[in-house]
Design a protein around this motif. Structure first.
Motif, PDB file in Angstrom:
ATOM      1  N   GLY A 266     -64.904 -89.841  32.788  1.00  0.00           N
ATOM      2  CA  GLY A 266     -66.154 -89.215  33.199  1.00  0.00           C
ATOM      3  C   GLY A 266     -66.989 -90.121  34.081  1.00  0.00           C
ATOM      4  O   GLY A 266     -67.555 -89.673  35.092  1.00  0.00           O
ATOM      5  N   VAL A 267     -67.077 -91.402  33.741  1.00  0.00           N
ATOM      6  CA  VAL A 267     -67.846 -92.340  34.561  1.00  0.00           C
ATOM      7  C   VAL A 267     -67.213 -92.492  35.938  1.00  0.00           C
ATOM      8  O   VAL A 267     -67.912 -92.515  36.967  1.00  0.00           O
ATOM      9  N   LEU A 268     -65.887 -92.601  36.000  1.00  0.00           N
ATOM     10  CA  LEU A 268     -65.206 -92.717  37.290  1.00  0.00           C
ATOM     11  C   LEU A 268     -65.420 -91.462  38.138  1.00  0.00           C
ATOM     12  O   LEU A 268     -65.609 -91.544  39.353  1.00  0.00           O
ATOM     13  N   SER A 269     -65.407 -90.289  37.504  1.00  0.00           N
ATOM     14  CA  SER A 269     -65.662 -89.048  38.240  1.00  0.00           C
ATOM     15  C   SER A 269     -67.091 -89.000  38.753  1.00  0.00           C
ATOM     16  O   SER A 269     -67.366 -88.461  39.821  1.00  0.00           O
TER      17      SER A 269
ATOM     18  N   LEU B 283     -67.357 -82.257  36.772  1.00  0.00           N
ATOM     19  CA  LEU B 283     -66.309 -82.842  35.926  1.00  0.00           C
ATOM     20  C   LEU B 283     -66.866 -83.989  35.103  1.00  0.00           C
ATOM     21  O   LEU B 283     -66.574 -84.114  33.904  1.00  0.00           O
ATOM     22  N   ALA B 284     -67.686 -84.825  35.733  1.00  0.00           N
ATOM     23  CA  ALA B 284     -68.287 -85.948  35.020  1.00  0.00           C
ATOM     24  C   ALA B 284     -69.173 -85.453  33.889  1.00  0.00           C
ATOM     25  O   ALA B 284     -69.164 -86.012  32.780  1.00  0.00           O
ATOM     26  N   GLY B 285     -69.929 -84.401  34.128  1.00  0.00           N
ATOM     27  CA  GLY B 285     -70.801 -83.865  33.087  1.00  0.00           C
ATOM     28  C   GLY B 285     -70.023 -83.300  31.917  1.00  0.00           C
ATOM     29  O   GLY B 285     -70.372 -83.513  30.746  1.00  0.00           O
TER      30      GLY B 285
ATOM     31  N   ALA C 102     -71.694 -91.121  31.793  1.00  0.00           N
ATOM     32  CA  ALA C 102     -71.074 -90.093  32.629  1.00  0.00           C
ATOM     33  C   ALA C 102     -72.015 -88.915  32.858  1.00  0.00           C
ATOM     34  O   ALA C 102     -72.080 -88.355  33.953  1.00  0.00           O
ATOM     35  N   MET C 103     -72.766 -88.539  31.840  1.00  0.00           N
ATOM     36  CA  MET C 103     -73.712 -87.426  31.985  1.00  0.00           C
ATOM     37  C   MET C 103     -74.852 -87.799  32.936  1.00  0.00           C
ATOM     38  O   MET C 103     -75.302 -86.978  33.736  1.00  0.00           O
TER      39      MET C 103
END
Length: 273
Positions: free
Chosen positions: A38-41, A50-52, A90-91
């Motif tokens: 998620g962080v990479l996205s 996608l990250a959310g 990531a959020m």
């Protein structure tokens, strides 16, 4: 006779001993993996959605994983905590990416709208030509008002369009579009590029209507007229093309419409015959 010896049974096994349990570390590991992805996205603004999603899942799995650690059902407290924190990160990245994406899209749409508003605008104030002095009001080129012979319609892009007066024309023997009972008239359309970019004249469309009933005047094609505009006009240059139209013998006027491409509105000229 020998006797068989018998021994009493041994004591029973102690009851109530706890059975060994396997550590349930799956959710903590899943939280860590989802959080990392998620962080990479989130580093790519367009992937904010996608990250959310992955960040939310990592947050949920991390919380459940920590609960299992507290109940003694799991042993990976650090992994679950790391997954939880990465889910939050990531959020946050998803929110930032969404703001960047929507701002960029809004800016692009505004630029497109601005470009369309400029390119499709009606011609600006026209330049008076040959018949303007004899016509009340002269040439304005404003919306809903026709220009006259020799008038020039000017566009914000720097393009100007001029239509000459209509003169009698004699088509050759191989002409197409002329009826023997009608009269033929010739006009000259000039495009002048006063802008800074090349102008593609290929899609310039010239049409006409004749008479009080406004019926379409068929364009005449022969060895001299009807070829139309071709190629690009450089800044500071101009191009002229002759067109001929077939009109009823009783027609007193020829209404000419010139549409210089798909991005510019057409301008109209009212020519006396």
């Amino acid at each position: 006779m020998s006797q068989q010896m018998q021994f009493p049974p041994g004591p029973p096994a102690p009851m109530g001993a706890p059975a060994p349990q396997t550590a349930r570390n799956g959710l903590g590991v899943a939280a860590l993996v989802l959080g990392v992805i998620g962080v990479l996205s989130g580093l790519i603004p367009l992937l904010f959605w996608l990250a959310g999603t992955l960040g939310l899942l990592a947050l949920i799995f991390g919380l459940v994983g920590r609960s299992r650690v507290k109940r003694g059902q799991a042993t990976n407290k650090g992994v679950a905590l790391a997954g939880l924190l990465l889910g939050i990160a990531a959020m946050v990245a998803a929110v930032i990416g969404a703001v960047i994406t929507f701002t960029a899209v809004k800016g692009a749409v505004d630029e497109i709208n601005k470009s369309l508003e400029t390119s499709t605008a009606q011609p600006k104030t026209g330049t008076k030509g040959e018949d303007a002095a004899a016509t009340e009001g002269g040439a304005s080129g404003s919306e809903g008002e026709a220009l006259h012979a020799g008038d020039t319609a000017e566009y914000d892009s720097g393009l100007s369009v001029t239509v000459s007066k209509a003169t009698s024309y004699s088509p050759d023997d191989f002409a197409v579009g002329h009826k023997g009972s009608n009269k033929a008239y010739k006009i000259t359309v000039q495009l002048e590029n006063k802008g800074k970019e090349k102008f593609d004249s290929t899609l310039t469309l010239v049409e006409a209507r004749a008479g009080e009933d406004g019926k379409n005047a068929e364009q005449i094609f022969d060895g001299s007229v009807g070829k139309g505009f071709t190629g690009k006009i450089l800044p500071g240059k101009s191009a002229s093309v002759e067109f001929a139209f077939d009109a009823p013998a009783s027609a007193k006027n020829l209404d000419v419409e010139v549409a210089p491409g798909l991005e510019l509105d057409a301008a109209q000229w009212e020519l006396k015959l």
